[in-house]
Design a protein around this motif. Sequence first.
Motif, PDB file in Angstrom:
ATOM      1  N   THR A 102     -54.671  66.785 -96.844  1.00  0.00           N
ATOM      2  CA  THR A 102     -54.720  65.359 -97.184  1.00  0.00           C
ATOM      3  C   THR A 102     -54.016  65.121 -98.519  1.00  0.00           C
ATOM      4  N   ILE A 147     -57.924  55.975 -95.768  1.00  0.00           N
ATOM      5  CA  ILE A 147     -57.950  57.101 -94.830  1.00  0.00           C
ATOM      6  C   ILE A 147     -58.701  56.700 -93.568  1.00  0.00           C
ATOM      7  N   LEU A 201     -53.498  57.007 -94.550  1.00  0.00           N
ATOM      8  CA  LEU A 201     -53.494  58.282 -93.812  1.00  0.00           C
ATOM      9  C   LEU A 201     -54.303  58.161 -92.534  1.00  0.00           C
TER      10      LEU A 201
END
Lengths: 301, 301
Positions: A42, A62, A5
């Motif tokens: 998220t 992330i 991400l």
Amino acid sequence: MRIGLDIGGTKIDGVAVAPSGAVLDRVRVATGSGPDAVLANTLRVIRSLVDRTGTPTTAVGIGIPGLIDHETGWVRHAVNLGLSEVALGPLVADALGVPVQVENDVNVAALGAAQAMQLDGPRAYLNIGTGLAAGLVVDRRLWRGARGNAGEIGHVPVLADGLPCVCGQRGCLETVASGSALATAWPGHAGNAATDLFDCADAGDPTAIAVRDRFVAGVASAVRILVVTVDVESVVIGGGLAVLGDRLLAPLRACFDAAARSSPFVASLGLSSRVLLAPTDQPLAALGAAFTAPESAIAPA
Amino acid sequence: MRIGLDIGGTKIDGVAVAPSGAVLDRVRVATGSGPDAVLANTLRVIRSLVDRTGTPTTAVGIGIPGLIDHETGWVRHAVNLGLSEVALGPLVADALGVPVQVENDVNVAALGAAQAMQLDGPRAYLNIGTGLAAGLVVDRRLWRGARGNAGEIGHVPVLADGLPCVCGQRGCLETVASGSALATAWPGHAGNAATDLFDCADAGDPTAIAVRDRFVAGVASAVRILVVTVDVESVVIGGGLAVLGDRLLAPLRACFDAAARSSPFVASLGLSSRVLLAPTDQPLAALGAAFTAPESAIAPA
């Protein structure tokens, strides 16, 4: 399958990546602001990728812009996202039951570029966005340095009488070679100051040419410091201003070639062939996040 | 037992080192000039150490000032020693029947300092001699970079209108923070320009104070670039000018403390506690030469 991400100021960009490195799917949602919204979005991206691919994820990486403690997964400060002292890594790990690695956004983009461009050996990724910072990668693994701050090249002072920098010093590279530097030096262009500047310079505006050349010389300084100090095999230019593409690369190489003509030392460095552009058509940060080191990931409690 | 040699412009300094790291014996002879003399004296030091300790050597490491190909053991250029394109590593390996590693003198001193000071993690050794260069060491092993040139920080330009540098650029760190820079800025002091300069500055001579402060600021720039770019845990000051000791360290730390007062970023780096002096009472380069990586040593033919 791993999920990476890239949590940016406006959107979260998520990719599902196969063990082969192939991108299986990609999902983007608005980031929101503050810890609750950012955490919820998220998790939404991750669950969406798992649902759409029909495959459980074994790890999540992330990338996030701000001050990160990669060992604990805490976000110390991410001003643009309204986050301060948030246990992002542990919270996501607990919600999903998989290990999670949280990293600085420039570091994950550096990893993503090395992966996408298949670059081994020591490399630097020079992110020219609002600020200026580099991520260092050796054999497609992050080189974080002793305290996790390697590559903070934007705050090397290069002009004794330069502009004040947000860091409190004067004349830092970031005051010359960054999006914020261009916005200051080429004010009143609300859209894309960089594109406008380069257009005006191409059209022959002498002020624009001077501002552009000063910016290019600053980028050249950053590249040269990375090559001379760390001896990376190449410096990959990325970040928002990488969209300038060859319009940046051509004068940058001209700058190196001019320096090489007067200095055998600079000539021996072969800088022109060591500066590369990151691909702008791939989600490098999200991709790199998926490749962050699993061995140091935050395990679920 | 391993043998390490520091081949300098005037003498060859050799040590025999036990597997524990203890120095068993030390021999020094004049270097001589030209390939035949340097090779003969090199072999003389090694054989003398073997004779005196009564122990065969398993490997030899050699540090030498100049352009070295550490993979082949060839000395490309070592102007002060009258060497050009000499197969020093292979010649010594063949004469003695043991593997030989040839390295740059700053690199072996960096290894020796890390060993003598028991420094793990990423470290830089900043050699302030006639020139200015750093050796990078990670966990007591050399970090050479992609092309063997990591740490060439002396040739980072820091002054746009600075003095011409031997490398062909202008305003390089070496033109400010090196023995040759002091000899230029404080001329007519045939003995030790640095000691004389610092004496005069201490005695209140305003020109000497200005020259000293400019030199110290240059050293501070070099330290800061190494910490900010590579994020080494510490920078160890070595080389001929390290004999200045606290007379250099105290104003250097004052320089960092002043910068930290105006910059939270600089304050967060904690530079004052990250700059160290190399011990001046140990043969660091010879010691480090003995610890050069055996796996890449040149084997006897």
